[in-house]
Design a protein around this motif. Structure first.
Motif, PDB file in Angstrom:
ATOM      1  N   LEU A  19       0.838  -1.200   0.000  1.00 33.57           N
ATOM      2  CA  LEU A  19       0.000   0.000   0.000  1.00 33.57           C
ATOM      3  C   LEU A  19       0.875   1.253   0.000  1.00 33.57           C
ATOM      4  CD1 LEU A  19      -3.199   0.572   1.985  1.00 33.57           C
ATOM      5  CD2 LEU A  19      -1.421   2.286   2.069  1.00 33.57           C
ATOM      6  N   LYS A  20       1.888   1.279   0.853  1.00 35.05           N
ATOM      7  CA  LYS A  20       2.777   2.436   0.918  1.00 35.05           C
ATOM      8  C   LYS A  20       3.445   2.704  -0.428  1.00 35.05           C
ATOM      9  CE  LYS A  20       4.149   1.906   5.768  1.00 35.05           C
ATOM     10  NZ  LYS A  20       5.297   1.558   6.637  1.00 35.05           N
ATOM     11  N   ILE A  21       3.929   1.666  -1.051  1.00 31.30           N
ATOM     12  CA  ILE A  21       4.621   1.820  -2.336  1.00 31.30           C
ATOM     13  C   ILE A  21       3.652   2.281  -3.419  1.00 31.30           C
ATOM     14  CG2 ILE A  21       5.815   0.561  -4.180  1.00 31.30           C
ATOM     15  CD1 ILE A  21       7.001  -1.210  -1.861  1.00 31.30           C
ATOM     16  N   ASP A  26       1.625   5.111  -7.837  1.00 30.29           N
ATOM     17  CA  ASP A  26       0.485   4.869  -8.727  1.00 30.29           C
ATOM     18  C   ASP A  26      -0.589   5.938  -8.479  1.00 30.29           C
ATOM     19  OD1 ASP A  26      -2.009   3.889  -9.796  1.00 30.29           O
ATOM     20  OD2 ASP A  26      -1.179   1.860  -9.820  1.00 30.29           O
ATOM     21  N   ASP A  27      -0.729   6.848  -9.436  1.00 24.00           N
ATOM     22  CA  ASP A  27      -1.665   7.971  -9.272  1.00 24.00           C
ATOM     23  C   ASP A  27      -3.113   7.518  -9.119  1.00 24.00           C
ATOM     24  OD1 ASP A  27       0.332   9.870  -9.293  1.00 24.00           O
ATOM     25  OD2 ASP A  27       0.160  10.251 -11.442  1.00 24.00           O
ATOM     26  N   LYS A  30      -3.508   6.115  -5.641  1.00 23.73           N
ATOM     27  CA  LYS A  30      -3.467   7.236  -4.696  1.00 23.73           C
ATOM     28  C   LYS A  30      -4.812   7.956  -4.666  1.00 23.73           C
ATOM     29  CE  LYS A  30      -1.033  11.528  -3.563  1.00 23.73           C
ATOM     30  NZ  LYS A  30      -2.247  12.240  -3.238  1.00 23.73           N
ATOM     31  N   MET A  31      -5.402   8.170  -5.846  1.00 23.89           N
ATOM     32  CA  MET A  31      -6.695   8.844  -5.923  1.00 23.89           C
ATOM     33  C   MET A  31      -7.777   8.021  -5.204  1.00 23.89           C
ATOM     34  SD  MET A  31      -8.762  10.233  -9.271  1.00 23.89           S
ATOM     35  CE  MET A  31      -9.218   8.598  -9.836  1.00 23.89           C
ATOM     36  N   ILE A  32      -7.775   6.718  -5.406  1.00 29.01           N
ATOM     37  CA  ILE A  32      -8.735   5.837  -4.737  1.00 29.01           C
ATOM     38  C   ILE A  32      -8.540   5.921  -3.214  1.00 29.01           C
ATOM     39  CG2 ILE A  32      -9.413   3.427  -4.359  1.00 29.01           C
ATOM     40  CD1 ILE A  32      -8.588   2.957  -7.338  1.00 29.01           C
ATOM     41  N   CYS A  33      -7.282   5.869  -2.793  1.00 24.78           N
ATOM     42  CA  CYS A  33      -6.973   5.941  -1.362  1.00 24.78           C
ATOM     43  C   CYS A  33      -7.389   7.283  -0.772  1.00 24.78           C
ATOM     44  CB  CYS A  33      -5.476   5.725  -1.129  1.00 24.78           C
ATOM     45  SG  CYS A  33      -4.928   4.032  -1.434  1.00 24.78           S
TER      46      CYS A  33
END
Length: 79
Positions: A19-21, A26-27, A30-33
């Motif tokens: 998850l951290k990586i 991964d844009d 990242k947007m989903i997160c």
């Protein structure tokens, strides 16, 4: 760029390193997160408001019942 604290939860614990990586490289991920974190914060905010209002409702219900009893006692004594 730090990973938001909302992502450190029991559901993701087995995948935290991935998850951290992915969050950093991964844009789309990242947007989903970020969307998840925003909705998680909103849900927590509404939960706190609900709990606060529910507590007030219980207090009012209890006071109302006490006052009903007091009215009945008063009516019985004066009636």
């Amino acid at each position: 760029m730090a990973v938001p604290k909302e992502l450190y939860n029991a559901k993701f614990v087995d995948y935290i390193e991935s998850l951290k990586i992915l969050y950093l490289v991964d844009d789309k991920f990242k947007m989903i997160c970020d969307d998840y974190c925003k909705t998680r914060l909103k849900a927590d905010k509404f939960k706190k408001k609900f709990e606060k209002h529910f507590q007030h409702k219980l207090e009012c219900d209890n006071l109302s019942k006490e006052l009903e009893d007091e009215i009945l006692i008063y009516l019985i004594r004066k009636g």
